[in-house]
Enzyme design. Structure first.
Site, PDB file in Angstrom:
ATOM      1  N   LYS A   9       1.223  -1.529   0.291  1.00 54.49           N
ATOM      2  CA  LYS A   9      -0.076  -0.071  -0.089  1.00 54.49           C
ATOM      3  C   LYS A   9       0.693   1.532   0.163  1.00 54.49           C
ATOM      4  O   LYS A   9       2.099   1.054  -0.310  1.00 54.49           O
ATOM      5  CB  LYS A   9      -1.188  -0.442   1.218  1.00 54.49           C
ATOM      6  CG  LYS A   9      -2.111  -1.216   1.539  1.00 54.49           C
ATOM      7  CD  LYS A   9      -2.924  -1.137   1.949  1.00 54.49           C
ATOM      8  CE  LYS A   9      -4.425  -2.049   2.408  1.00 54.49           C
ATOM      9  NZ  LYS A   9      -4.948  -2.017   3.498  1.00 54.49           N
ATOM     10  N   TYR A  49     -12.365  -2.104  -4.120  1.00 58.53           N
ATOM     11  CA  TYR A  49     -12.570  -2.763  -3.079  1.00 58.53           C
ATOM     12  C   TYR A  49     -14.527  -2.216  -2.788  1.00 58.53           C
ATOM     13  O   TYR A  49     -14.495  -2.254  -1.062  1.00 58.53           O
ATOM     14  CB  TYR A  49     -12.038  -1.634  -1.728  1.00 58.53           C
ATOM     15  CG  TYR A  49     -10.366  -1.616  -1.279  1.00 58.53           C
ATOM     16  CD1 TYR A  49     -10.577  -3.791  -0.576  1.00 58.53           C
ATOM     17  CD2 TYR A  49     -10.177  -1.253  -1.295  1.00 58.53           C
ATOM     18  CE1 TYR A  49      -9.585  -3.261   0.632  1.00 58.53           C
ATOM     19  CE2 TYR A  49      -8.590  -1.414  -0.889  1.00 58.53           C
ATOM     20  CZ  TYR A  49      -8.544  -2.762  -0.102  1.00 58.53           C
ATOM     21  OH  TYR A  49      -6.751  -3.366   0.259  1.00 58.53           O
ATOM     22  N   ASN A 112      -2.016  -0.008   6.852  1.00 62.82           N
ATOM     23  CA  ASN A 112      -1.927  -0.761   7.366  1.00 62.82           C
ATOM     24  C   ASN A 112      -0.477  -1.718   6.381  1.00 62.82           C
ATOM     25  O   ASN A 112      -1.169  -2.861   6.198  1.00 62.82           O
ATOM     26  CB  ASN A 112      -2.758  -1.844   7.920  1.00 62.82           C
ATOM     27  CG  ASN A 112      -4.190  -2.217   6.419  1.00 62.82           C
ATOM     28  OD1 ASN A 112      -3.432  -1.945   5.602  1.00 62.82           O
ATOM     29  ND2 ASN A 112      -4.475  -2.949   6.818  1.00 62.82           N
ATOM     30  N   HIS A 115      -2.437  -5.489   0.964  1.00 58.56           N
ATOM     31  CA  HIS A 115      -3.340  -6.500   1.199  1.00 58.56           C
ATOM     32  C   HIS A 115      -3.113  -7.342   0.648  1.00 58.56           C
ATOM     33  O   HIS A 115      -2.093  -7.408   0.023  1.00 58.56           O
ATOM     34  CB  HIS A 115      -4.309  -5.415  -0.036  1.00 58.56           C
ATOM     35  CG  HIS A 115      -5.270  -6.102  -0.686  1.00 58.56           C
ATOM     36  ND1 HIS A 115      -6.229  -6.402  -0.205  1.00 58.56           N
ATOM     37  CD2 HIS A 115      -5.337  -7.344  -1.593  1.00 58.56           C
ATOM     38  CE1 HIS A 115      -7.480  -7.274  -0.608  1.00 58.56           C
ATOM     39  NE2 HIS A 115      -6.724  -7.527  -1.848  1.00 58.56           N
ATOM     40  N   GLU A 126      -9.132 -10.859  -7.827  1.00 52.80           N
ATOM     41  CA  GLU A 126      -8.137  -9.598  -7.704  1.00 52.80           C
ATOM     42  C   GLU A 126      -6.861  -9.557  -9.087  1.00 52.80           C
ATOM     43  O   GLU A 126      -6.182  -8.568  -9.713  1.00 52.80           O
ATOM     44  CB  GLU A 126      -7.813  -9.551  -6.836  1.00 52.80           C
ATOM     45  CG  GLU A 126      -9.398  -9.465  -5.406  1.00 52.80           C
ATOM     46  CD  GLU A 126      -8.590  -9.537  -4.087  1.00 52.80           C
ATOM     47  OE1 GLU A 126      -7.512  -9.632  -3.863  1.00 52.80           O
ATOM     48  OE2 GLU A 126      -9.407  -9.048  -3.618  1.00 52.80           O
TER      49      GLU A 126
HETATM   50  P1  ATP Z   1      -6.986  -5.789   2.858  1.00 56.75           P
HETATM   51  O1  ATP Z   1      -8.635  -5.941   2.353  1.00 56.75           O
HETATM   52  O2  ATP Z   1      -6.515  -4.586   2.748  1.00 56.75           O
HETATM   53  O3  ATP Z   1      -6.207  -7.089   2.838  1.00 56.75           O
HETATM   54  P2  ATP Z   1      -8.303  -7.089   5.692  1.00 56.75           P
HETATM   55  O4  ATP Z   1      -8.970  -7.882   4.570  1.00 56.75           O
HETATM   56  O5  ATP Z   1      -7.108  -7.325   6.292  1.00 56.75           O
HETATM   57  O6  ATP Z   1      -7.285  -5.476   4.739  1.00 56.75           O
HETATM   58  P3  ATP Z   1     -10.698  -5.956   5.411  1.00 56.75           P
HETATM   59  O7  ATP Z   1     -11.730  -6.566   6.488  1.00 56.75           O
HETATM   60  O8  ATP Z   1     -10.819  -6.098   4.125  1.00 56.75           O
HETATM   61  O9  ATP Z   1      -8.990  -6.269   5.836  1.00 56.75           O
HETATM   62  O10 ATP Z   1     -10.621  -4.302   4.887  1.00 56.75           O
HETATM   63  C1  ATP Z   1      -9.802  -2.931   4.009  1.00 56.75           C
HETATM   64  C2  ATP Z   1      -9.057  -2.438   4.661  1.00 56.75           C
HETATM   65  O11 ATP Z   1     -10.044  -1.369   4.828  1.00 56.75           O
HETATM   66  C3  ATP Z   1      -8.246  -2.905   5.112  1.00 56.75           C
HETATM   67  O12 ATP Z   1      -7.216  -2.841   5.485  1.00 56.75           O
HETATM   68  C4  ATP Z   1      -7.920  -1.542   5.845  1.00 56.75           C
HETATM   69  O13 ATP Z   1      -7.362  -0.619   5.642  1.00 56.75           O
HETATM   70  C5  ATP Z   1      -9.666  -0.953   6.553  1.00 56.75           C
HETATM   71  N1  ATP Z   1     -10.544  -0.956   7.852  1.00 56.75           N
HETATM   72  C6  ATP Z   1     -11.291  -2.186   7.392  1.00 56.75           C
HETATM   73  N2  ATP Z   1     -11.724  -2.308   8.248  1.00 56.75           N
HETATM   74  C7  ATP Z   1     -11.531  -0.846   8.983  1.00 56.75           C
HETATM   75  C8  ATP Z   1     -11.894  -0.164  10.272  1.00 56.75           C
HETATM   76  N3  ATP Z   1     -12.577  -0.605  11.695  1.00 56.75           N
HETATM   77  N4  ATP Z   1     -11.648   1.099  10.393  1.00 56.75           N
HETATM   78  C9  ATP Z   1     -10.708   1.796   9.673  1.00 56.75           C
HETATM   79  N5  ATP Z   1     -10.730   0.643   8.341  1.00 56.75           N
HETATM   80  C10 ATP Z   1     -10.923   0.011   8.347  1.00 56.75           C
HETATM   81 MG    MG Z   2      -9.793  -7.797   2.358  1.00 55.22          MG
END
Ligand code: ATP
Ligand code: MG
Length: 137
Positions: A9, A49, A112, A115, A126
């Site tokens: 990211k 997303y 974070n 992804h 994807e």
């Molecule tokens: P990614 O999809 O980015 O790999 P992930 O699968 O661990 O991460 P997801 O639940 O798919 O998490 O959420 C996608 C992204 O949205 C997260 O990486 C994070 O940056 C953001 N996100 C998720 N939950 C929250 C939240 N409660 N508050 C703020 N941002 C969030």
């Molecule tokens: Mg995810």
């Protein structure tokens, strides 16, 4: 042999830790089948997303993902999807196990670092979102 999609990211690209993160994948036995650095458009990030579009954090997530270039890669290997998720660590770096990518390089749940696809079905979707078959070796 499984394939999964990884995105480094904008926060991690800005920190200049692309090589360190790709090395973690390689050291864990995953192979980088292809990789490229790209700047996502707003439409790209919203489409990628789309599953999160009803969530309160969607607008922030999209603006973060377009705040700078990202590095997208296809990782290949045994259990590539699950292995990548394990290397990444928990979504919130505060909850991420020591030694994971997010524990070591991420600052917040928004910024974070990485992804990773969360199922084999999503991995295929994807990968096709970012790459043509002729770009993957
Ligand atoms: P990614 O999809 O980015 O790999 P992930 O699968 O661990 O991460 P997801 O639940 O798919 O998490 O959420 C996608 C992204 O949205 C997260 O990486 C994070 O940056 C953001 N996100 C998720 N939950 C929250 C939240 N409660 N508050 C703020 N941002 C969030
Ligand atoms: Mg995810």
């Amino acid at each position: 042999m499984e394939r999964t999609l990884s995105i480094i990211k904008p926060d991690a690209v800005a920190k200049n830790v692309v090589g360190k993160i790709l090395t973690r994948f390689e050291d864990a036995g995953l192979r980088v089948a292809t990789t490229k650095k790209i700047q996502l458009s707003q439409a790209d990030a919203e489409a990628f997303y789309a599953v999160h579009k009803e969530r309160g954090f969607f607008a922030d997530l999209v603006s973060f993902m377009i705040s700078g270039p990202v590095v997208v890669s296809v990782l290949e290997g045994e259990n590539a999807m699950a292995k990548n998720r394990e290397l990444m660590g928990a979504t919130n770096p505060k909850d991420a196990v020591a030694g994971t990518i997010r524990a070591d390089f991420a600052d917040s749940i928004d910024a974070n670092a990485v992804h990773g696809s969360d199922s084999l079905e999503n991995a295929e979707i994807e990968i096709n979102f970012f790459f043509a078959q002729r770009e993957i070796f």
